[in-house]
Design a protein around this motif. Structure first.
Motif, PDB file in Angstrom:
ATOM      1  N   VAL A 182      11.628   8.254  15.942  1.00  0.00           N
ATOM      2  CA  VAL A 182      13.042   8.260  16.321  1.00  0.00           C
ATOM      3  C   VAL A 182      13.914   7.768  15.171  1.00  0.00           C
ATOM      4  O   VAL A 182      14.980   8.336  14.877  1.00  0.00           O
ATOM      5  N   ILE A 183      13.445   6.716  14.496  1.00  0.00           N
ATOM      6  CA  ILE A 183      14.216   6.153  13.380  1.00  0.00           C
ATOM      7  C   ILE A 183      14.373   7.166  12.256  1.00  0.00           C
ATOM      8  O   ILE A 183      15.464   7.347  11.700  1.00  0.00           O
ATOM      9  N   GLU A 184      13.300   7.867  11.913  1.00  0.00           N
ATOM     10  CA  GLU A 184      13.376   8.823  10.815  1.00  0.00           C
ATOM     11  C   GLU A 184      14.226  10.042  11.171  1.00  0.00           C
ATOM     12  O   GLU A 184      14.824  10.670  10.295  1.00  0.00           O
ATOM     13  N   LEU A 200       0.814  -1.214   0.000  1.00  0.00           N
ATOM     14  CA  LEU A 200       0.000   0.000   0.000  1.00  0.00           C
ATOM     15  C   LEU A 200       0.850   1.268   0.000  1.00  0.00           C
ATOM     16  O   LEU A 200       0.299   2.367   0.009  1.00  0.00           O
ATOM     17  N   TYR A 201       2.180   1.101   0.016  1.00  0.00           N
ATOM     18  CA  TYR A 201       3.138   2.195  -0.205  1.00  0.00           C
ATOM     19  C   TYR A 201       2.991   3.338   0.807  1.00  0.00           C
ATOM     20  O   TYR A 201       3.017   4.507   0.442  1.00  0.00           O
ATOM     21  N   GLN A 202       2.876   2.986   2.084  1.00  0.00           N
ATOM     22  CA  GLN A 202       2.760   3.981   3.145  1.00  0.00           C
ATOM     23  C   GLN A 202       4.117   4.175   3.840  1.00  0.00           C
ATOM     24  O   GLN A 202       4.945   3.270   3.880  1.00  0.00           O
ATOM     25  N   THR A 203       4.337   5.361   4.395  1.00  0.00           N
ATOM     26  CA  THR A 203       5.582   5.668   5.086  1.00  0.00           C
ATOM     27  C   THR A 203       5.592   5.061   6.489  1.00  0.00           C
ATOM     28  O   THR A 203       4.550   4.624   7.003  1.00  0.00           O
ATOM     29  N   LEU A 204       6.785   5.079   7.120  1.00  0.00           N
ATOM     30  CA  LEU A 204       6.896   4.545   8.470  1.00  0.00           C
ATOM     31  C   LEU A 204       6.007   5.304   9.453  1.00  0.00           C
ATOM     32  O   LEU A 204       5.415   4.711  10.361  1.00  0.00           O
ATOM     33  N   TYR A 252      18.075   3.813  13.391  1.00  0.00           N
ATOM     34  CA  TYR A 252      17.697   2.648  14.194  1.00  0.00           C
ATOM     35  C   TYR A 252      18.559   2.513  15.448  1.00  0.00           C
ATOM     36  O   TYR A 252      18.084   2.062  16.493  1.00  0.00           O
ATOM     37  N   GLY A 253      19.842   2.902  15.379  1.00  0.00           N
ATOM     38  CA  GLY A 253      20.718   2.763  16.534  1.00  0.00           C
ATOM     39  C   GLY A 253      20.210   3.536  17.732  1.00  0.00           C
ATOM     40  O   GLY A 253      20.204   3.033  18.862  1.00  0.00           O
ATOM     41  N   THR A 254      19.774   4.758  17.514  1.00  0.00           N
ATOM     42  CA  THR A 254      19.229   5.573  18.607  1.00  0.00           C
ATOM     43  C   THR A 254      17.989   4.931  19.209  1.00  0.00           C
ATOM     44  O   THR A 254      17.789   4.940  20.429  1.00  0.00           O
TER      45      THR A 254
END
Length: 396
Positions: free
Chosen positions: A357-359, A39-43, A363-365
């Motif tokens: 947080v990821i964006e 469905l091509y949605q963002t995080l 991912y590390g944070t």
């Protein structure tokens, strides 16, 4: 007030819990991947969708828990199951955007409704100790969920509609089980004044809310596995979907070993063991998040999943058992509804916070931040239990 004349059958309650979780497990585990890849949605959008689903679960759990103390429990379970049958029929014909998100929210509400009702039925099992009952409920519900999650990967390749058909069949089976086996005899007398004046001792209230908040924090971290980690593995590290599904197979096998081992050793009958399991579970969740930044292959994620599962299998079932001991019969449905809602609240805010947080920082944070939050929760829970449990009133 409710007085039970005949206890609930543990065997049929566990059977219903297994089927309920298998059915629900066909609906949501690949939600993030489906929304992202099909469905091509963002995080961030995915986080909002999962938040709506989880809020629906939390509200459904709270409503069902309150109603359990006032109305016939079997009718509540029948209504929740019937609505899930209708919802899966809607999924079969309407699974595009945004209809998928709307129906998923409804599925969350009635999924939470059914979970809270089943947990509340667990307080009416008289053949076993309450800690044993909730250990087994947690084991069997997770076994059902993991069984479904391990299966959805291969089935998903043939189309998501097949998953909804399978869920529909399972809910039809659940309806039959509820109809013929959920027949505990309950008498009710109207004691409105007593209901209005009934108050828990202050330390009971403090400990119950501490357990509920601690459970919610654990689920904020656990929800990363069920949402953002699936995208991290499939889209960032380019690992195949079957490896993500295999992690949940490991999860299910390990839960079975741990839970059956604890029951064989009769650890559920030991109150001190209950506290140790809660503490150890919190610590293991934090340690798992310290491993994830270094996981780049299936082996690394498998090690982190093993550590997470040890924490999950020890802490998760003991918190509803603790709440059961601290709540009187008149209020068990209300507080079991709260414990059923806590994971949903964690699932609601977890993917959204994690996605944001990821964006912003990567991912590390998110991994290190998750570990920090869990360790803070461990300190708070340990202090409250060691300080207040001896002052609380035990009802079982």
């Amino acid at each position: 007030m409710q007085t039970q004349q005949a206890g609930m059958s543990l065997r049929w309650l566990l059977t219903a819990s297994f089927i309920n979780n298998v059915a629900y497990g066909f609906i949501w585990p690949l939600t993030s991947i489906y929304l992202h890849d099909q469905l091509y949605q963002t995080l961030v959008v995915i986080g909002w969708v999962m938040m709506a689903n989880a809020i629906g679960q939390a509200v459904g759990s709270l409503v069902s828990g309150r109603l359990f103390d006032r109305f016939e429990p079997r009718k509540l379970m029948q209504f929740g199951t019937l609505m899930m049958i209708v919802i899966n029929l809607l999924f079969i014909f309407f699974h595009g955007w945004p209809s998928y998100a709307v129906i998923l929210t409804l599925a969350g509400f009635f999924g939470g409704w059914n979970t809270a009702t089943i947990n509340s039925y667990g307080t009416y099992v008289r053949s076993h100790d309450g800690r044993f009952v909730f250990n087994m409920l947690y084991f069997i519900s997770n076994f059902g969920m993991v069984f479904a999650t391990a299966a959805v990967g291969p089935i998903y390749n043939f189309g998501i509609t097949w998953l909804f058909w399978l869920a529909l069949v399972m809910y039809l089976v659940l309806m039959a089980i509820v109809q013929f086996t959920f027949k505990i005899k309950v008498e009710r007398t109207q004691q409105t004044e007593q209901k209005q004046t009934l108050r828990l001792p202050k330390w009971n209230v403090r400990l119950i809310y501490t357990g509920v908040i601690g459970l919610g924090v654990l689920w904020i971290s656990y929800s990363q596995w069920q949402g953002n980690l699936s995208i991290y593995m499939s889209s960032i590290l380019k690992l195949p979907v079957w490896q993500y599904s295999m992690l949940w197979t490991i999860n299910g096998i390990l839960i079975a070993i741990i839970q059956l081992g604890m029951n064989a050793l009769n650890l559920s009958a030991n109150r001190k063991s209950m506290f140790i399991q809660i503490y150890a579970g919190l610590i293991m969740f934090g340690l798992a998040f310290m491993i994830l930044p270094f996981a780049k292959t299936f082996t690394g994620f498998a090690i982190a999943m093993v550590v997470t599962t040890i924490g999950e299998a020890t802490a998760f079932p003991m918190i509803p058992a603790l709440v059961n001991e601290l709540s009187p019969i008149e209020l068990k449905g209300r507080y079991q509804g709260m414990t059923a809602a806590a994971p949903s609240v964690g699932r609601a805010v977890g993917p959204l916070i994690g996605g944001a947080v990821i964006e912003q920082s990567g991912y590390g944070t998110m991994f290190y931040g998750g570990a920090g939050v869990v360790f803070i929760a461990f300190i708070g829970v340990a202090i409250m239990i060691m300080t207040g449990y001896r002052h609380a009133t035990q009802y079982e």
